[in-house]
Write a protein that holds these residues in place. Structure first.
Motif, short mmCIF file in Angstrom:
data_model
loop_
_atom_site.label_atom_id
_atom_site.label_comp_id
_atom_site.label_asym_id
_atom_site.label_seq_id
_atom_site.Cartn_x
_atom_site.Cartn_y
_atom_site.Cartn_z
N HIS A 29 0.96 -1.34 -0.04
CA HIS A 29 -0.05 -0.12 0.07
C HIS A 29 0.72 1.21 0.03
N HIS A 30 1.87 1.38 0.83
CA HIS A 30 2.61 2.50 1.00
C HIS A 30 3.59 2.86 -0.33
N THR A 31 3.73 1.90 -1.20
CA THR A 31 4.59 2.01 -2.20
C THR A 31 3.53 2.31 -3.51
N MET A 32 2.18 2.53 -3.24
CA MET A 32 1.49 3.07 -4.52
C MET A 32 1.19 4.32 -4.74
N THR A 33 1.66 4.84 -5.68
CA THR A 33 1.72 6.25 -6.25
C THR A 33 1.46 6.37 -7.51
#
Lengths: 576, 184
Positions: free
Chosen positions: B173-177
């Motif tokens: 999730h925290h790598t989704m950009t």
């Protein structure tokens, strides 16, 4: 008096036993007392577990610390939500329901065996949920939005817990029937009981919504159903998720009234107004599921506006009414107690050294200013887009559920331990300090998360530096500052929380015994405590200059902050 | 308890004090104002989330996004496709349809838009729920698989804007950009 003893009708359990409370003169039935103790102890245990998880979450989100690895962070965050938002709060609420029925009405508890069954089911559900989350294959967050799927035990555990809670709620309703039938009180039920009835009615709606969505989701996780519609899930799930927060609101407002009555002898300003405000909650609060659908596809604007505003903000009006009547009742009582000088002597000379009072008053102020106002902003159709799913949202609900509900419940515990466990608070000096530590910490958590959310920081996110992301984006330096301050506030709150747990456990196990003759309370109740909390009746005459000033400040803040957010919104890119 | 006079024990028949009544009226009117202000903003404001939504098969949506990306792929002077950190850069015509796909774990493709131009913006997900969070503008919209959400979006600033995922979507999730570039 008739010759028929109380408790002989329709009751096949063990002999009903009562004792008379030496401090209030109320009679307290044995099984009610034991069940209140059991539920309160379970509540504190899950608060300890969930609070510890919360500290780990906050320390991981502090960018300079980032304590846990990503997989553990998401796991612990799931556990944090379940333990504090569900288990701590609902166990305590069941204790509050039994207190507000059996103890305040001086009645026996209806069907204690069913109440024990409910308690056991809740314990089984809560332990099963923790097992399922800690095992690592149910890291789906508290909301468990499909199509992400948890292990089937996770859904089943919540269903079992909810069934247990529902049994507790019906035992409460049964106790009301028993009390009326056995004429343990006269006329209308007291206001605190009325508020508890509100909470219980909302609880039935909430638990039903939970069953409607969690049962099919459980079947889906077992493979019996092919899919769960994501929008439908969100709509119905929040019929449980948000409405359960309305149980908290009704319960902790009842507790505000109860503590005000017991510590300073406050009577409601007017029974009519306060009860009318509780009724508004039953009628409108359950529309709040819409607060979670404002940034979703598929809902029409008119649906959003009607629902998100609780039908023209009638439930917000109810909260604003309590925001006047609770401090108003305290001011009126304090003026009756002789603190009549100036605008605020009633407040400055209030029993700030009594953790029940200090916790309750901080809960009142922070629930209004931090949780309440921001809730209305978040729930405004267009403004929601500014903060939806940012850490502003947890900031808001830590204002309502932690600084509001949890602090109020902690405050109430300082009264429940001496009266129900018959053990006095063991270290009064530490107890005096505890609500301030926890309250200031919780207030900071709420405020700084909202600050970070205003700068766009997402919720439920392991790494706002976006180190491993394809397109790293730099959040403003202020966001890092806010997340750091949030971590520090969490340490403060966790210290206060730990102190609470230690104080309560030590008091229950080794506090000075209060069942002997001539025992005195470390934090004395008001002389008219029992009458104020358990009898119907309004304050006949009063002047409230201080309260009028307080609510004026509140209203000014509310209006100002409301328009500041519209200004922010109007600066966004255009979309329609 | 029996000593108390039994008079007036019905709560809904009690009188209301003046202070309480005044506050109820203020709170009620403020509620009415806030209610109608949401409606008014649909007429006076430029930020109202569209409710135009269609059910869509996630695989079909992915195909359409890929066709869109191929058609409007930005090419450099040698004719080679331009990308930003591995994500193809797409320049749709002003006023036209724009697609952005959320999937584990990226927002795809990278878009180049013109300031002051309106675009029909199609949002959906290929797999789980995602959160479209445009930063630092701070527009946040939920994205569901199976639902295609269409809004008319008009950028009012230039520069490179980040799209962060703010709905939990698993371990990455925290790598989704993603990225939206706005030019004059």
């Amino acid at each position: 008096m008739t010759t028929i003893d109380q408790g002989t009708i329709g009751y096949a359990g063990p002999q009903v036993r009562y004792r008379t409370c030496p401090f209030t003169g109320r009679r307290i039935e044995r099984s009610a007392e034991l069940l209140i103790r059991a539920n309160a102890v379970a509540a504190v245990v899950f608060l300890a577990v969930g609070g510890f998880f919360g500290l780990l979450v906050a320390l991981t989100r502090w960018p300079a610390v980032q304590l846990l690895p990503a997989d553990w962070f998401y796991l612990v965050l799931t556990g944090h939500g379940a333990n504090v938002l569900l288990f701590w709060i609902i166990f305590f609420e069941i204790a509050v329901l039994y207190f507000a029925s059996a103890v305040i009405l001086g009645s026996r508890l209806a069907t204690p065996r069913w109440a024990w069954l409910g308690f056991v089911l809740m314990i089984v559900g809560a332990v099963m949920a923790n097992y399922s989350v800690l095992k690592g294959d149910s890291t789906v967050m508290f909301t468990s939005y499909p199509p992400m799927m948890a292990e089937h035990w996770f859904y089943l555990s919540l269903i079992v817990f909810a069934v247990g809670a529902l049994i507790g709620v019906f035992v409460f309703f049964g106790t009301l029937v028993v009390a009326k039938d056995e004429k343990t009180y006269d006329g209308s039920v007291p206001l605190v009981t009325f508020g508890a009835i509100t909470a219980a009615i909302i609880a039935v709606f909430t638990l039903a919504a939970g069953a409607i969505i969690l049962v099919p989701t459980w079947l889906w996780s077992l493979g019996f159903i092919s899919g769960i519609d994501t929008l439908m899930y969100k709509l119905v799930w929040w019929g449980m998720g948000h409405s359960s927060q309305q149980i908290n609101v009704a319960a902790h407002i009842s507790i505000w009234y109860a503590i005000a009555a017991m510590v300073v002898g406050a009577k409601p300003l007017s029974e009519k107004v306060s009860r009318f405000a509780f009724l508004m909650y039953i009628l409108f609060l359950q529309l709040a599921s819409a607060h979670h659908m404002l940034a979703e596809p598929g809902m029409s604007s008119s649906w959003k506006i009607i629902n998100t505003s609780y039908m023209m903000y009638l439930a917000v009006m109810a909260s604003m009414i309590h925001g006047l009547t609770v401090p108003g009742a305290i001011e009126a009582a304090q003026r009756r107690n002789g603190y009549t000088r100036g605008m605020f002597e009633w407040l400055t000379k209030a029993p700030w050294g009594n953790p029940a009072f200090s916790g309750m008053f901080m809960s009142l102020v922070m629930f209004g200013f931090l949780g309440g106002i921001t809730g209305v902003i978040l729930g405004t159709e267009q403004l929601n887009v500014l903060m939806h799913n940012t850490i502003y949202v947890p900031g808001h609900f830590h204002g309502t559920v932690v600084a509001g509900t949890t602090l109020a419940f902690m405050a109430m515990t300082y009264i429940v331990v001496p009266l129900i466990f018959q053990r006095d608070i063991i270290w009064p000096r530490l107890a005096k300090l505890q609500p301030y530590l926890f309250g200031i910490g919780a207030g900071g958590i709420s405020l700084f998360m909202m600050g970070a959310g205003t700068l766009g920081v997402p919720r439920r996110h392991w790494d706002i530096a976006l180190t491993d992301a394809g397109h790293p984006f730099e959040f403003a330096p202020g966001a890092y500052l806010m997340m750091g301050l949030n971590g520090m506030s969490a340490i403060l709150a966790a210290t206060g929380g730990l102190l609470f747990v230690v104080l309560i456990v030590a008091s229950v196990l080794a506090g000075p015994k209060l069942d002997g003759p001539g025992a005195k309370l470390a934090f004395p109740l008001h002389d008219g405590a029992a009458q104020a909390v358990s009898e119907y009746g309004s304050e006949p005459h009063f002047k409230l200059p201080g309260t009028v000033m307080l609510v004026s400040i509140f209203f000014f803040t509310f209006v100002l902050y409301y328009f500041v957010n519209w200004k922010y919104l109007s600066d966004l890119w255009l979309f329609n | 308890m029996a000593i108390n006079p039994p008079s007036n024990r019905l709560w809904w028949k009690e009188p209301i004090h003046g202070i309480e009544l005044a506050w109820i009226i203020i709170a009620f009117l403020w509620g009415v104002f806030m209610f109608f202000f949401m409606i008014a903003w649909h007429f006076i404001g430029n930020q109202n989330l569209s409710s135009e939504t269609y059910r869509v098969n996630p695989d079909k949506f992915v195909e359409r996004v890929e066709e869109f990306a191929t058609e409007y792929q930005v090419l450099d002077e040698t004719g080679a496709p331009v990308d930003i950190a591995g994500t193809p850069l797409v320049r749709p015509p002003a006023g036209g349809d724009v697609y952005m796909l959320g999937r584990l774990w990226e927002w795809w493709p990278a878009l180049e838009l013109k300031k002051g131009q309106s675009y029909r913006f199609h949002l959906s997900s290929a797999d789980w729920q995602h959160g479209f969070s445009l930063q630092p503008v701070n527009i946040n919209i939920s994205v569901h698989p199976g639902y295609e959400h269409i809004l008319t979006l008009t950028p009012t600033q230039t520069g490179d804007f980040g799209v962060v995922c703010n709905e939990f979507c698993g371990i990455g999730h925290h790598t989704m950009t993603g990225i939206i570039r706005v030019v004059e």
